[in-house]
Enzyme design. Structure first.
Site, short mmCIF file in Angstrom:
data_model
loop_
_atom_site.label_atom_id
_atom_site.label_comp_id
_atom_site.label_asym_id
_atom_site.label_seq_id
_atom_site.Cartn_x
_atom_site.Cartn_y
_atom_site.Cartn_z
N PHE A 127 0.86 -1.19 0.00
CA PHE A 127 0.00 0.00 0.00
C PHE A 127 0.89 1.23 0.00
O PHE A 127 1.71 1.41 0.90
CB PHE A 127 -0.94 0.03 1.20
CG PHE A 127 -1.87 1.23 1.16
CD1 PHE A 127 -3.07 1.17 0.45
CD2 PHE A 127 -1.53 2.42 1.78
CE1 PHE A 127 -3.91 2.27 0.38
CE2 PHE A 127 -2.37 3.53 1.71
CZ PHE A 127 -3.56 3.45 1.01
N ASP A 214 9.38 2.48 1.90
CA ASP A 214 8.23 3.24 2.40
C ASP A 214 8.08 2.96 3.90
O ASP A 214 7.60 1.91 4.29
CB ASP A 214 6.98 2.80 1.62
CG ASP A 214 5.71 3.54 2.05
OD1 ASP A 214 5.75 4.22 3.10
OD2 ASP A 214 4.69 3.42 1.35
N LYS A 243 3.00 9.50 8.44
CA LYS A 243 2.11 9.29 9.58
C LYS A 243 2.60 9.80 10.95
O LYS A 243 2.12 10.80 11.45
CB LYS A 243 1.74 7.80 9.68
CG LYS A 243 0.83 7.36 8.53
CD LYS A 243 0.24 5.98 8.75
CE LYS A 243 -0.91 5.68 7.81
NZ LYS A 243 -0.55 5.16 6.49
C1 LIG Z 1 -0.85 5.34 5.11
C2 LIG Z 1 0.19 4.94 4.17
C3 LIG Z 1 0.42 5.65 2.99
C4 LIG Z 1 -0.47 6.79 2.55
O1 LIG Z 1 -0.40 7.86 3.42
P1 LIG Z 1 -1.49 9.04 3.32
O2 LIG Z 1 -0.98 10.06 4.29
O3 LIG Z 1 -2.79 8.44 3.71
O4 LIG Z 1 -1.48 9.52 1.93
C5 LIG Z 1 1.47 5.26 2.19
N1 LIG Z 1 2.26 4.24 2.52
C6 LIG Z 1 2.07 3.53 3.64
C7 LIG Z 1 2.99 2.42 3.97
C8 LIG Z 1 1.03 3.85 4.49
O5 LIG Z 1 0.81 3.12 5.59
#
Ligand SMILES: *Cc1c(COP(=O)(O)O)cnc(C)c1O
Length: 393
Positions: A127, A214, A243
């Site tokens: 994701f 990521d 986050k």
């Molecule tokens: C939540 C998340 C995203 C997206 O972040 P947003 O601030 O919602 O755009 C991307 N990568 C990972 C691993 C995430 O957990």
């Protein structure tokens, strides 16, 4: 009549205020926060050190634009460089924006080498966000459905499968980068194995590819190290963050190492809000308070206690497939869809999440105490046991 667009399946409760790992709804009911705003509220709610710092910043300067120097950007960037062993940072406002910038860096890195149709290796169940490009990198057909045509230039492989990566290395000459989460979050709390990460680092070095990790969800101390990949002893070339970095204030960042730090030049990329003084102050103070209050140690210690408590309750229980994750990023996979547990947990006074249909996910604030961890187990165990014992509908 609702005026907010109907894009979320929301629970029927509105939260009004919080303190530490507790929040209260508008009817005065108390909840224990096992969700942390989805791994965002690093310092919990109304942290006594963060609140006055943010109040001070709001009264000084919230936003100026990137037409001018923003000294707080330099301050936060220097800290992220120190913690990551990397070299430079670009600031934005969210996870998808950080990943979007990473994808642009990879593509330009390819173009600079003369590769006109660069490809990025991505993963099943990954994701990376919901913009069109990050959605295309995401490995979940359900969230992609209805939004085609998706962006080309991604090659998808399974996680933890070295042979699949070697195969791509042999057969796809236009690959420029590998892009993965250290622990897949939305995909169901699926860790990349440390040996696998080291193999990916090796292949990227051999091929001259960028390793892009990521850490939007698993980073910022959640696993007990600043960044989850540090458990494998590797350093990526590009690391998107978001986050937990601002403890609730929207923020995103892309940290780059020497291979990637100079790919973007003036005019190549930008954002209006990115790196504004309020978000930067939130980032600086979050990292400072985390160090001062030793929250990495706390995440490791309380996370281990929480995992042990969950294992005590659930190991060997029919219907529980696996308990996995690290520090305060834990998943309990069941053998059936368990979205119904969300409302039941709320009724029992617990905030948590269910992801990938069958995985209960716990990503609380990093200030969680051992007593609060025990309370999560006490609240959750009877619900899960009753849920698994009930005949499936
Ligand atoms: C939540 C998340 C995203 C997206 O972040 P947003 O601030 O919602 O755009 C991307 N990568 C990972 C691993 C995430 O957990």
């Amino acid at each position: 009549m609702p005026h907010v667009m109907n894009t979320y399946g929301r629970l029927p409760v509105a939260l009004s205020h919080g303190r530490g790992c507790r929040v209260w709804d508008t009817n005065g009911r108390e909840y224990l926060d096992g969700l942390g705003g989805i791994a965002v509220n690093t310092l919990g709610h109304a942290h006594p050190k963060l609140v006055p710092a943010l109040q001070d910043q709001i009264a000084r300067l919230i936003h100026t634009s990137n037409y001018y120097q923003v000294p707080l950007q330099e301050q936060l960037a220097a800290k992220l460089v120190e913690l990551s062993g990397m070299t430079n940072v670009f600031f934005c406002n969210s996870g998808l924006e950080a990943n979007e910038a990473a994808i642009k860096i990879a593509r330009k890195f390819g173009h600079d080498k003369g590769i006109e149709m660069p490809e990025i290796v991505v993963y099943d169940k990954a994701f990376h966000g919901r913009s069109i490009a990050t959605l295309s990198a995401t490995g979940n057909p359900k969230v992609q459905a209805g939004f085609g045509p998706l962006v080309p230039g991604f090659v998808r492989i399974p996680l933890n499968d070295v042979a699949a990566l070697e195969e791509v290395a042999k057969s796809r000459p236009n690959v420029v980068a590998v892009f993965l989460e250290t622990i897949q979050g939305e995909g169901g709390v699926n860790p990349a194995r440390a040996e696998y990460l080291r193999e990916v680092r090796r292949v990227c070095d051999e091929r001259g590819w960028l390793l892009m990790i990521d850490e939007v969800q698993c980073g910022i101390g959640r696993t007990g190290k600043w960044f989850a990949h540090q458990w494998a002893g590797i350093v990526p070339d590009v690391m998107p963050l978001a986050k937990g970095l601002g403890s609730g204030v929207p923020i995103g960042a892309v940290v780059a190492g020497p291979k990637a730090a100079n790919v973007l030049q003036p005019g190549n990329h930008g954002t209006t809000f990115g790196g504004n003084p309020l978000a930067m102050r939130a980032g600086v103070e979050t990292l400072r308070i985390m160090e001062e209050d030793k929250l990495l140690d706390n995440a490791a210690k309380v996370g281990a206690a929480l995992k042990a408590g969950l294992e005590r309750e659930f190991d060997g229980l029919s219907g529980v497939v696996e308990i996995r994750g690290q520090g305060l990023m834990l998943g309990i996979e069941l053998d059936r869809p368990c979205g119904a547990l969300l409302g039941q947990a709320l009724e029992a006074g617990l905030l948590m999440s269910v992801t990938a249909d069958k995985v209960i996910r716990i990503v609380p604030p990093l200030i969680l105490s051992e007593a609060e961890a025990a309370e999560i187990v006490t609240k959750l165990a009877p619900l899960v046991k009753a849920f698994l014992a009930a005949p499936s509908p």
